[in-house]
Motif scaffolding. Sequence first.
Motif, PDB file in Angstrom:
ATOM      1  N   ILE A   1       3.587   7.326 -19.170  1.00 45.56           N
ATOM      2  CA  ILE A   1       4.789   6.585 -18.331  1.00 45.56           C
ATOM      3  C   ILE A   1       5.334   7.411 -17.756  1.00 45.56           C
ATOM      4  O   ILE A   1       5.818   7.091 -16.553  1.00 45.56           O
ATOM      5  N   ASP A   2       5.735   8.747 -18.155  1.00 46.30           N
ATOM      6  CA  ASP A   2       6.647   9.448 -17.407  1.00 46.30           C
ATOM      7  C   ASP A   2       6.176   9.853 -16.068  1.00 46.30           C
ATOM      8  O   ASP A   2       6.842  10.106 -15.229  1.00 46.30           O
ATOM      9  N   ALA A   3       4.799   9.818 -16.110  1.00 52.90           N
ATOM     10  CA  ALA A   3       4.288  10.256 -14.946  1.00 52.90           C
ATOM     11  C   ALA A   3       4.042   9.096 -13.898  1.00 52.90           C
ATOM     12  O   ALA A   3       3.380   9.578 -12.786  1.00 52.90           O
ATOM     13  N   ALA A   4       4.236   7.949 -14.039  1.00 55.21           N
ATOM     14  CA  ALA A   4       4.040   6.768 -13.306  1.00 55.21           C
ATOM     15  C   ALA A   4       5.462   6.235 -12.728  1.00 55.21           C
ATOM     16  O   ALA A   4       6.623   6.281 -13.350  1.00 55.21           O
ATOM     17  N   ASP A   5       5.433   5.219 -11.648  1.00 57.66           N
ATOM     18  CA  ASP A   5       6.430   4.771 -11.325  1.00 57.66           C
ATOM     19  C   ASP A   5       6.472   3.335 -11.684  1.00 57.66           C
ATOM     20  O   ASP A   5       7.661   2.837 -11.744  1.00 57.66           O
ATOM     21  N   ASP A   6       5.213   2.645 -11.639  1.00 48.63           N
ATOM     22  CA  ASP A   6       5.197   1.264 -12.122  1.00 48.63           C
ATOM     23  C   ASP A   6       3.860   1.116 -13.225  1.00 48.63           C
ATOM     24  O   ASP A   6       3.160   1.834 -13.196  1.00 48.63           O
TER      25      ASP A   6
ATOM     26  N   ALA B   1     -10.721   0.810  -1.821  1.00 50.50           N
ATOM     27  CA  ALA B   1     -10.848   0.284  -0.533  1.00 50.50           C
ATOM     28  C   ALA B   1      -9.509   0.789   0.263  1.00 50.50           C
ATOM     29  O   ALA B   1      -9.249   0.724   1.345  1.00 50.50           O
ATOM     30  N   ARG B   2      -8.488   0.617  -0.811  1.00 54.05           N
ATOM     31  CA  ARG B   2      -6.905   1.249   0.020  1.00 54.05           C
ATOM     32  C   ARG B   2      -6.817   2.609  -0.185  1.00 54.05           C
ATOM     33  O   ARG B   2      -5.759   3.180   0.325  1.00 54.05           O
ATOM     34  N   GLY B   3      -7.724   3.471  -0.562  1.00 60.14           N
ATOM     35  CA  GLY B   3      -7.677   4.940  -0.563  1.00 60.14           C
ATOM     36  C   GLY B   3      -6.525   5.401  -1.631  1.00 60.14           C
ATOM     37  O   GLY B   3      -5.675   6.223  -1.365  1.00 60.14           O
ATOM     38  N   MET B   4      -6.330   4.563  -2.560  1.00 64.69           N
ATOM     39  CA  MET B   4      -5.358   4.712  -3.733  1.00 64.69           C
ATOM     40  C   MET B   4      -5.894   5.138  -4.975  1.00 64.69           C
ATOM     41  O   MET B   4      -6.959   4.852  -5.176  1.00 64.69           O
ATOM     42  N   PRO B   5      -5.303   5.909  -5.808  1.00 68.39           N
ATOM     43  CA  PRO B   5      -5.749   6.259  -6.996  1.00 68.39           C
ATOM     44  C   PRO B   5      -5.950   5.113  -8.136  1.00 68.39           C
ATOM     45  O   PRO B   5      -5.145   4.102  -7.914  1.00 68.39           O
ATOM     46  N   PHE B   6      -7.068   4.964  -9.028  1.00 69.23           N
ATOM     47  CA  PHE B   6      -7.301   4.311 -10.053  1.00 69.23           C
ATOM     48  C   PHE B   6      -6.878   4.802 -11.225  1.00 69.23           C
ATOM     49  O   PHE B   6      -7.434   5.784 -11.885  1.00 69.23           O
ATOM     50  N   ASN B   7      -5.640   4.573 -11.744  1.00 65.20           N
ATOM     51  CA  ASN B   7      -4.933   5.099 -12.859  1.00 65.20           C
ATOM     52  C   ASN B   7      -5.128   4.099 -14.021  1.00 65.20           C
ATOM     53  O   ASN B   7      -4.130   3.237 -14.117  1.00 65.20           O
ATOM     54  N   TYR B   8      -6.101   4.393 -14.668  1.00 67.00           N
ATOM     55  CA  TYR B   8      -6.300   3.085 -15.838  1.00 67.00           C
ATOM     56  C   TYR B   8      -6.569   3.864 -17.212  1.00 67.00           C
ATOM     57  O   TYR B   8      -7.301   5.054 -17.294  1.00 67.00           O
ATOM     58  N   VAL B   9      -5.609   3.556 -18.271  1.00 70.70           N
ATOM     59  CA  VAL B   9      -6.082   4.032 -19.503  1.00 70.70           C
ATOM     60  C   VAL B   9      -6.315   2.826 -20.499  1.00 70.70           C
ATOM     61  O   VAL B   9      -5.634   1.795 -20.550  1.00 70.70           O
ATOM     62  N   CYS B  10      -7.276   2.865 -21.497  1.00 74.79           N
ATOM     63  CA  CYS B  10      -7.583   1.983 -22.158  1.00 74.79           C
ATOM     64  C   CYS B  10      -7.636   2.396 -23.761  1.00 74.79           C
ATOM     65  O   CYS B  10      -8.078   3.388 -24.072  1.00 74.79           O
TER      66      CYS B  10
ATOM     67  N   ASP C   1       0.875  -1.128   0.049  1.00 74.32           N
ATOM     68  CA  ASP C   1       0.077   0.096   0.012  1.00 74.32           C
ATOM     69  C   ASP C   1       0.850   1.199  -0.018  1.00 74.32           C
ATOM     70  O   ASP C   1       0.391   2.179   0.561  1.00 74.32           O
ATOM     71  N   ALA C   2       1.943   1.033  -0.812  1.00 79.03           N
ATOM     72  CA  ALA C   2       2.756   2.312  -0.671  1.00 79.03           C
ATOM     73  C   ALA C   2       2.279   3.551  -1.552  1.00 79.03           C
ATOM     74  O   ALA C   2       2.341   3.095  -2.582  1.00 79.03           O
ATOM     75  N   HIS C   3       1.868   4.513  -0.980  1.00 78.53           N
ATOM     76  CA  HIS C   3       1.046   5.567  -1.546  1.00 78.53           C
ATOM     77  C   HIS C   3       1.833   6.619  -2.296  1.00 78.53           C
ATOM     78  O   HIS C   3       1.595   7.429  -3.174  1.00 78.53           O
ATOM     79  N   ASN C   4       3.165   6.302  -1.978  1.00 82.29           N
ATOM     80  CA  ASN C   4       4.165   7.157  -2.750  1.00 82.29           C
ATOM     81  C   ASN C   4       4.472   6.690  -4.133  1.00 82.29           C
ATOM     82  O   ASN C   4       5.323   7.308  -5.070  1.00 82.29           O
TER      83      ASN C   4
END
Length: 258
Positions: free
Chosen positions: A233-238, A179-188, A141-144
């Motif tokens: 991609i540049d804006a993401a860590d994983d 549920a984890r309080g994390m962003p849902f970052n999804y692109v299709c 749950d690493a929010h960073n």
Amino acid sequence: MRLPFDENVWSGRSDDREPGDTRRVFNQVVPFIEGAPIDDAPVIIGFGSDEGVRRNQGRTGAAHGPKQLRRALAGLPAKASATVLDAGDVVCDDEDLEAAQAELGHIVSDVLARGGRPLVFGGGHEVAWGTYSGLRAHLGDAHNRRLMIVNFDAHFDLRQSRPASSGTPFDQIACDCAARGMPFNYVCFGVSDLANTAALFERARQLGVRYVLDADMQESQLTQRLQGLERMIDAADDIYLTIDLDVLPSATAPGVSA
């Protein structure tokens, strides 16, 4: 249930009498051994499941995908020197999709923990929830850390009905992130206007999903699409990348469910 490495699918033409590098992909594949070093190697994990497609009222047959994908790759020229590991197949042959997805998640998490790069062959797109589960177990749950999910697909796969199916994985992921309080970052990429109901487009809007229609994914638009993807991609860590074959023209991928 998990089936072990099958050496019979990794075979092909031999050009050993020719000069130079004549290796093909099947020459590079070795069994995945529990506890053995991975060293950043790609690790193939099969997910042989029809259950998600069946639940989603689709045409079954996806369970044969892992074996057929291996056979299609086996004879291709080997352009890289890296060894490829094969961890065998998780199979769902008793309608217990949830147990199969949990087993897949366990293997994905283990491969990531040991420094490998999971390459999961489905199966229906219910493979996405099992794969994400393993990735999430590894990341915690690493929010960073910012996780981006990139899906090439004609469908959003955001159905909200349960039990889960091949049409629900990204809604499941969205619910898990909430549920984890994390962003849902999804692109299709490749969404078909004719293959998704108004309700699915509305669900995508509610969840803040970014998408590109199939009409905007033509060859002349490739540069623009790649530039946009690179910025994401540049804006993401994983990055979790998943590809559904039904994003391809029907003449190219005639065997898909939809």
